[in-house]
Design a protein around this motif. Structure first.
Motif, PDB file in Angstrom:
ATOM      1  N   ALA A 103       0.813  -1.216   0.000  1.00  0.00           N
ATOM      2  CA  ALA A 103       0.000   0.000   0.000  1.00  0.00           C
ATOM      3  C   ALA A 103       0.849   1.270   0.000  1.00  0.00           C
ATOM      4  CB  ALA A 103      -0.934  -0.010   1.206  1.00  0.00           C
ATOM      5  N   ASP A 104       1.978   1.251   0.710  1.00  0.00           N
ATOM      6  CA  ASP A 104       2.868   2.424   0.744  1.00  0.00           C
ATOM      7  C   ASP A 104       3.375   2.755  -0.644  1.00  0.00           C
ATOM      8  OD1 ASP A 104       2.633   2.874   3.356  1.00  0.00           O
ATOM      9  OD2 ASP A 104       4.564   1.971   3.952  1.00  0.00           O
ATOM     10  N   MET A 105       3.794   1.709  -1.338  1.00  0.00           N
ATOM     11  CA  MET A 105       4.342   1.884  -2.680  1.00  0.00           C
ATOM     12  C   MET A 105       3.267   2.451  -3.619  1.00  0.00           C
ATOM     13  SD  MET A 105       4.128  -0.035  -5.682  1.00  0.00           S
ATOM     14  CE  MET A 105       4.742   0.683  -7.189  1.00  0.00           C
ATOM     15  N   ILE A 106       2.078   1.863  -3.545  1.00  0.00           N
ATOM     16  CA  ILE A 106       0.979   2.323  -4.407  1.00  0.00           C
ATOM     17  C   ILE A 106       0.607   3.763  -4.059  1.00  0.00           C
ATOM     18  CG2 ILE A 106      -1.498   1.974  -4.870  1.00  0.00           C
ATOM     19  CD1 ILE A 106      -0.948  -1.058  -4.644  1.00  0.00           C
ATOM     20  N   GLY A 107       0.657   4.072  -2.774  1.00  0.00           N
ATOM     21  CA  GLY A 107       0.277   5.397  -2.308  1.00  0.00           C
ATOM     22  C   GLY A 107       1.220   6.512  -2.733  1.00  0.00           C
ATOM     23  N   ARG A 108       2.395   6.161  -3.234  1.00  0.00           N
ATOM     24  CA  ARG A 108       3.331   7.197  -3.671  1.00  0.00           C
ATOM     25  C   ARG A 108       2.949   7.813  -5.023  1.00  0.00           C
ATOM     26  NH1 ARG A 108       7.325   4.131  -0.953  1.00  0.00           N
ATOM     27  NH2 ARG A 108       7.944   2.965  -2.800  1.00  0.00           N
ATOM     28  N   TYR A 109       2.020   7.176  -5.720  1.00  0.00           N
ATOM     29  CA  TYR A 109       1.582   7.722  -7.008  1.00  0.00           C
ATOM     30  C   TYR A 109       0.389   8.636  -6.822  1.00  0.00           C
ATOM     31  CZ  TYR A 109       4.662   4.385  -9.259  1.00  0.00           C
ATOM     32  OH  TYR A 109       5.767   3.700  -9.673  1.00  0.00           O
ATOM     33  N   GLN A 110       0.348   9.693  -7.630  1.00  0.00           N
ATOM     34  CA  GLN A 110      -0.727  10.662  -7.467  1.00  0.00           C
ATOM     35  C   GLN A 110      -2.039  10.149  -8.065  1.00  0.00           C
ATOM     36  OE1 GLN A 110       0.456  14.437  -8.936  1.00  0.00           O
ATOM     37  NE2 GLN A 110      -1.230  15.498  -7.923  1.00  0.00           N
ATOM     38  N   ASN A 111      -1.889   9.299  -9.081  1.00  0.00           N
ATOM     39  CA  ASN A 111      -3.059   8.673  -9.701  1.00  0.00           C
ATOM     40  C   ASN A 111      -2.850   7.179  -9.726  1.00  0.00           C
ATOM     41  OD1 ASN A 111      -5.004  10.602 -10.620  1.00  0.00           O
ATOM     42  ND2 ASN A 111      -3.421  11.355 -12.005  1.00  0.00           N
TER      43      ASN A 111
ATOM     44  N   SER C  85     -12.286  15.259  -8.154  1.00  0.00           N
ATOM     45  CA  SER C  85     -10.999  14.734  -8.635  1.00  0.00           C
ATOM     46  C   SER C  85      -9.929  15.812  -8.623  1.00  0.00           C
ATOM     47  CB  SER C  85     -11.132  14.190 -10.057  1.00  0.00           C
ATOM     48  OG  SER C  85     -12.198  13.281 -10.139  1.00  0.00           O
ATOM     49  N   LEU C  86     -10.321  17.027  -9.013  1.00  0.00           N
ATOM     50  CA  LEU C  86      -9.345  18.116  -9.068  1.00  0.00           C
ATOM     51  C   LEU C  86      -8.936  18.567  -7.670  1.00  0.00           C
ATOM     52  CD1 LEU C  86     -10.825  20.221 -12.011  1.00  0.00           C
ATOM     53  CD2 LEU C  86      -8.747  18.816 -12.033  1.00  0.00           C
ATOM     54  N   LYS C  87      -9.843  18.416  -6.725  1.00  0.00           N
ATOM     55  CA  LYS C  87      -9.608  18.857  -5.365  1.00  0.00           C
ATOM     56  C   LYS C  87      -8.683  17.883  -4.628  1.00  0.00           C
ATOM     57  CE  LYS C  87     -12.586  20.877  -1.876  1.00  0.00           C
ATOM     58  NZ  LYS C  87     -12.572  19.950  -0.735  1.00  0.00           N
ATOM     59  N   ALA C  88      -8.725  16.615  -5.045  1.00  0.00           N
ATOM     60  CA  ALA C  88      -7.969  15.579  -4.339  1.00  0.00           C
ATOM     61  C   ALA C  88      -6.471  15.731  -4.582  1.00  0.00           C
ATOM     62  CB  ALA C  88      -8.432  14.200  -4.805  1.00  0.00           C
ATOM     63  N   LYS C  89      -5.685  15.410  -3.547  1.00  0.00           N
ATOM     64  CA  LYS C  89      -4.241  15.383  -3.728  1.00  0.00           C
ATOM     65  C   LYS C  89      -3.838  14.108  -4.440  1.00  0.00           C
ATOM     66  CE  LYS C  89      -3.430  18.299   0.275  1.00  0.00           C
ATOM     67  NZ  LYS C  89      -4.882  18.371   0.660  1.00  0.00           N
ATOM     68  N   ARG C  90      -4.679  13.097  -4.300  1.00  0.00           N
ATOM     69  CA  ARG C  90      -4.411  11.820  -4.939  1.00  0.00           C
ATOM     70  C   ARG C  90      -5.741  11.152  -5.290  1.00  0.00           C
ATOM     71  NH1 ARG C  90      -1.291   7.654  -1.214  1.00  0.00           N
ATOM     72  NH2 ARG C  90      -3.386   7.327  -0.412  1.00  0.00           N
ATOM     73  N   VAL C  91      -5.756  10.444  -6.418  1.00  0.00           N
ATOM     74  CA  VAL C  91      -6.978   9.735  -6.813  1.00  0.00           C
ATOM     75  C   VAL C  91      -6.645   8.263  -7.016  1.00  0.00           C
ATOM     76  CG1 VAL C  91      -8.821   9.525  -8.521  1.00  0.00           C
ATOM     77  CG2 VAL C  91      -7.896  11.788  -7.973  1.00  0.00           C
ATOM     78  N   ILE C  92      -7.436   7.398  -6.407  1.00  0.00           N
ATOM     79  CA  ILE C  92      -7.277   5.961  -6.663  1.00  0.00           C
ATOM     80  C   ILE C  92      -8.594   5.427  -7.215  1.00  0.00           C
ATOM     81  CG2 ILE C  92      -6.706   3.693  -5.693  1.00  0.00           C
ATOM     82  CD1 ILE C  92      -5.098   5.009  -3.553  1.00  0.00           C
ATOM     83  N   CYS C  93      -8.525   4.838  -8.421  1.00  0.00           N
ATOM     84  CA  CYS C  93      -9.713   4.213  -9.013  1.00  0.00           C
ATOM     85  C   CYS C  93      -9.631   2.722  -8.762  1.00  0.00           C
ATOM     86  CB  CYS C  93      -9.771   4.459 -10.521  1.00  0.00           C
ATOM     87  SG  CYS C  93      -9.927   6.179 -10.941  1.00  0.00           S
ATOM     88  N   TRP C  94     -10.549   2.249  -7.937  1.00  0.00           N
ATOM     89  CA  TRP C  94     -10.502   0.828  -7.566  1.00  0.00           C
ATOM     90  C   TRP C  94     -11.198   0.011  -8.618  1.00  0.00           C
ATOM     91  CZ3 TRP C  94      -7.446  -0.843  -3.711  1.00  0.00           C
ATOM     92  CH2 TRP C  94      -6.945   0.149  -2.844  1.00  0.00           C
TER      93      TRP C  94
END
Lengths: 116, 108, 94
Positions: A103-111, C85-94
């Motif tokens: 999770a740490d590794m994945i969390g380093r990416y912004q998208n 999405s623009l407001k987020a510092k990070r986006v994760i699409c599960w």
């Protein structure tokens, strides 16, 4: 702003991974940095010698070999998943980096985008 | 050979089977788009055939077509103006159609 | 309506999908959760989402006859999704 695309499903069973690969290529086409992480059953993408003409599909192994040409940043594979499915470093194609895909590794990416 | 006896094609004129292709077929398909194939065209066609054999996909878009040609043949040929002149319209589509490859997925 | 958050988790899986619990496992109270597609079905299973900030895509709610009147869920449209999405510092699409 780098995007990590996570493939955690085996190939050929669904189109999920192919669509994700297509998305990675599209990002690269517009010079948006993108990397791929293979984890869980997704590591089966990296098996050598796939010949899916027997099931009338194109080889994801061969598709993936176009990644460096199209400008994909990195091809990463989770080492624990490799171990779980019996893949050693020698079994992996060239240009794949073994990492701890936690999770740490994945969390380093912004998208981050999970395939399928 | 004429348009009427080419191997099976889809509604946009792409061969159903990339390995049913021949140079003669390429010439027929090119003529449909008023293109007379020169050595410059053949160089790109050979590149695409080889690319398909190795990767089992067509370059998905114009940008990636240009990028792939640049990687293989250099800046002078891997640029959109050069490829546009050889393969007018949507270069990736026109070139793949003539080279017998499947339709590039991300070209409109 | 949109409070501050760190990561936007966009979740389109039903609660029985493995990725659903992975998502909840990786999200913290600083994050926001946006339910889309079959993800909105999570709203029919009581309390599965805890006290997270939750949004859901209106069109997916309407399509599946999911009612959010009684809950704290923010029903948003595509415009709202873009803003989140623009407001987020990070986006994760599960």
């Amino acid at each position: 702003m780098e995007t990590l695309i996570v493939i955690d499903q085996a190939p050929y069973g669904s189109f999920a991974g192919r669509e994700a690969l297509d998305m990675a290529f599209s990002l690269a086409a517009f010079d948006q940095p993108a990397s791929l992480l293979f984890t869980g059953a997704g590591v089966h993408w990296l098996r050598k010698g796939q010949a899916p003409d027997s099931i009338h599909q194109k080889s994801v192994e061969k598709n993936l070999s176009a990644a460096p040409i199209f400008g994909i940043e990195q091809l990463l594979v989770d080492s624990a998943s490799c171990e779980r499915f019996g893949l050693t470093v020698d079994d992996l194609p060239d240009g794949i980096t073994l990492i701890d895909g936690n999770a740490d590794m994945i969390g380093r990416y912004q998208n981050v985008l999970f395939a399928g | 050979m004429t348009t009427s006896n080419l191997p099976a094609r889809n509604n946009e004129g792409f061969l159903e089977d990339a390995f049913a292709w021949s140079r003669e077929i390429a010439e027929v398909i090119a003529r449909e788009g008023d293109i007379e194939l020169s050595e410059k065209h053949w160089e790109i066609i050979r590149f695409l055939r080889e690319f398909y054999k190795q990767h089992e996909i067509s370059p998905p878009s114009n940008r990636l077509f240009v990028k792939a040609v640049r990687e293989a043949l250099g800046e002078e040929k891997g640029n959109s103006i050069y490829l546009m002149q050889l393969f007018p319209g949507t270069p990736a589509k026109t070139a793949c159609r003539i080279a017998g490859l499947p339709r590039p997925t991300n070209c409109l | 309506m949109m409070s501050d958050f760190h990561t936007l988790h966009i979740l389109n899986k039903t609660p029985d999908h493995p990725r659903f619990s992975e998502c909840l496992g990786m999200s913290s109270s600083d994050d926001a959760l946006l339910l889309t597609e079959n993800g909105v079905l999570a709203l029919t299973t009581s309390r599965v989402l805890g006290d997270r900030t939750v949004y859901a895509l209106k069109s997916d709610l309407t399509a599946r006859a999911i009612d959010t009147h009684q809950s704290n869920v923010g029903a948003i449209d595509y415009q709202g999704m873009v803003e989140l999405s623009l407001k987020a510092k990070r986006v994760i699409c599960w």
